[in-house]
Design an enzyme around this catalytic site. Structure first.
Site, PDB file in Angstrom:
ATOM      1  N   GLU A  78       0.710  -1.111   0.021  1.00 32.43           N
ATOM      2  CA  GLU A  78      -0.020  -0.145  -0.018  1.00 32.43           C
ATOM      3  C   GLU A  78       0.898   1.102  -0.046  1.00 32.43           C
ATOM      4  OE1 GLU A  78      -3.080  -0.195  -0.123  1.00 32.43           O
ATOM      5  OE2 GLU A  78      -3.350  -2.360   0.296  1.00 32.43           O
ATOM      6  N   CYS A  98      -2.860   8.556   3.254  1.00 31.92           N
ATOM      7  CA  CYS A  98      -2.446   8.155   1.845  1.00 31.92           C
ATOM      8  C   CYS A  98      -3.852   8.358   1.076  1.00 31.92           C
ATOM      9  CB  CYS A  98      -2.450   6.635   1.943  1.00 31.92           C
ATOM     10  SG  CYS A  98      -3.746   5.712   3.081  1.00 31.92           S
TER      11      CYS A  98
END
Ligand code: NAP
Length: 527
Positions: free
Chosen positions: A263, A302
């Site tokens: 990720e 993010c």
């Protein structure tokens, strides 16, 4: 004269079933609002080979002996312990991660909600210990010869490497899925903000809810941990694209084909449709989400919105409305009640964010903020890793612009105009693959073109319009029901998404043989 300041706390690691302190020079963890050392951690000389073996040999069998429902009960107990310690954890988020109360709650409540979601999934999966994958199929002339895909827990240890921005949620969301699958984990929070994760580990261990070896935590640098992994182990990583590249080349991971879920970065976009009128719910939703995603956790998410797209003829209007929304952001020490945006988490972050703003500003117009030092509320002059909310405007955007390539991990976004849906799609796709983007429109034809155009470049998309006003979840909120991850720049990983995220920890086996025997061993899809 003795110092009145308390000594920084030493974060130990929980390995091989006991708390252990590393030796040698410890890494300091700072209070980002004051730049004082808040804690320290070292992993030097810890026996990581023993920790990996302990997790595999004690934690693995103990978890695999439990049903999904029993593993779910463990997750429920872990969620409860986080809730019980919520106030204390919020305090740690303030002094070690620069979180406002609201930012810390977002992290902590995200952690317990995700654990609870997987606890409930465990209850639904019930007394099984393995899963069937889809329908079985007859593979011979008679119905007796049968093939069925089954999912069984890997017999190794999961290494969970997390980024600095979500010490609670990052730890819990990876652990929830791994434990539910029956795979023990060694969690490694980012060192800079590890205090909250460390405290969570303490309350979990004290709770007695975890089977021996099911959970370990390494606080401090990763050291040689990965060199001890083998083919049944698995790594789930969240962090920068740069570290991800290093992991992809890691000798041990390559030699043993160890699954690695990544990720990484993302240039998430928000697009306002051509139809959203001034004063409409749709426009309001867009402005609210953009402003929130820019400043929540000081933009260190993010999933934060980095690129904002508005119809060409509305660019100036949208810019003014966004400036209005951002005007009352109060940058300050999170312990100050009036503060609405805290500092960045580390000195490195401050340097990178200021540098990133300068790079973006060289090619676009600075509408708000910038890289200059900020005098923050409740902070000593010149102290703290503070930065202003920053809005840039790129009036003639091109796919090759830096705004479509550089993730500035702070409260920074670039507003760009688009002529038509084709241009909006091309510019968004130029981000190279993202975690989440959002479309705000009630024009079904625009929404269709936008979604079909950008879907291949994303892990998640949100569509918001009038009919959902008051009911939407902002795009930056990661939900356990839905996938988290994205292609390309975002790392190509897939976490959460209900049972989808479980695949990382389970081995899919195609089992051929007598149908009755297979169904006796693993159950039937019809049951
Ligand atoms: P980072 O510097 O890549 O660090 C991430 C983690 O990797 C930390 O725990 C770090 O440990 C560890 N690490 C560093 N070098 C390593 C190595 N050689 N081998 C194994 N582990 C290593 O990233 P960050 O600064 O913490 O996080 C910011 C970045 O993460 C941003 O780019 C952001 O977009 C991304 N992010 C992505 C997501 C997502 O879900 N997609 C979520 C959050 C953040 P130490 O702290 O001990 O160095």
């Amino acid at each position: 004269m003795a110092s009145l300041r308390p000594m920084p706390i030493t974060l130990r690691s929980y390995l091989s079933g006991r708390w252990q302190a590393g030796s040698g020079k410890a890494i300091p963890l700072f209070n980002p609002a004051t730049e004082e050392v808040a804690a320290e951690a070292s992993t030097e000389k810890l026996d990581l080979q023993a920790a990996v073996t302990f997790a595999r040999e004690k934690g693995g069998p103990a978890l695999r002996a439990l049903s999904f429902a029993q593993r779910g009960e463990i997750l429920k107990a872990l969620a409860k312990r986080i809730n019980d310690s919520r106030e204390e954890l919020i305090g740690l988020g303030q002094v070690n991660a620069g979180n406002t109360r609201s930012d810390a709650k977002f992290d902590i409540d995200g952690a317990s909600a995700t654990l609870m979601f997987y606890a409930e999934l465990g209850a639904k999966l019930g007394e099984q210990r393995t899963l069937l994958d889809g329908e079985g199929a007859p593979i011979g002339r008679s119905a007796r010869l049968y093939g069925q895909h089954v999912l069984v827990p890997r017999q190794g240890v999961a290494i969970h490497i997390n980024a600095f921005n979500f010490p609670a949620w990052g730890t819990a969301e990876k652990l929830a899925v791994s434990l539910l699958c029956g795979v023990p984990a060694i969690s490694k929070p980012a060192t800079a903000t590890a205090w909250m994760a460390h405290r969570i580990a303490e309350v979990w261990v004290e709770s007695g809810a975890l089977p021996e070896g099911a959970f370990s935590m390494l606080c401090g640098s990763v050291g040689g941990l990965l060199s001890h992994l083998r083919g049944q182990d698995v790594v789930a990583f969240t962090g920068s694209g740069e570290t991800a590249q290093r992991l992809r080349r890691d000798e041990t991971l390559c030699a043993y084909n160890i699954p690695l879920n990544v990720e990484a970065d993302s240039l998430n976009a928000a697009v306002l449709g051509p139809d959203a009128q001034t004063g409409s719910d749709t426009l309001n939703l867009f402005l609210t989400d953009v402003a929130k995603e820019m400043i929540q956790k000081t933009g260190q998410k993010c999933t934060a919105i980095r690129r904002i797209f508005a119809p060409l003829e509305r660019l100036d209007e949208v810019r003014e409305m966004l400036l209005e929304r951002l005007a009352d952001v109060r940058v300050g020490n999170p312990t100050e009640e009036k503060t609405t945006m805290g500092p960045l988490a580390t000195a490195d972050q401050l340097r990178d964010v200021r540098g990133g703003i300068d790079k973006l500003a060289a090619k676009s117009e600075l509408a708000l903020g910038g890289s200059k030092p900020v005098q923050a509320l409740g902070a000593a002059e010149g102290k703290g890793y503070f930065v202003s909310p920053t809005l840039l405007v790129q009036k003639q955007p091109q796919a090759s612009d830096l705004a479509n390539q550089l993730e500035v991990f702070g409260p920074v976004a670039t507003l760009m105009p688009y002529r038509d849906s084709a241009q909006a799609v091309a510019l968004i796709a130029a981000g190279g693959g993202g975690l989440v983007s959002s479309v705000y429109s009630d024009d079904r034809s625009f929404v269709r073109d936008a979604i079909q155009g950008i879907a291949p470049f994303h892990g998640r998309l949100t569509v918001a319009g009038e009919k959902l006003a008051g009911q939407t979840v902002p795009p930056g909120t990661v939900l356990p029901q839905l996938l988290h991850g994205g292609p390309g720049r975002a790392g190509g990983g897939q976490e959460l998404g209900g049972m989808r995220g479980m695949q990382l920890y389970l081995q899919r086996v195609a089992l051929q043989g007598e149908r009755a025997l297979i169904e006796q061993l693993f159950g039937s899809p019809r049951a």
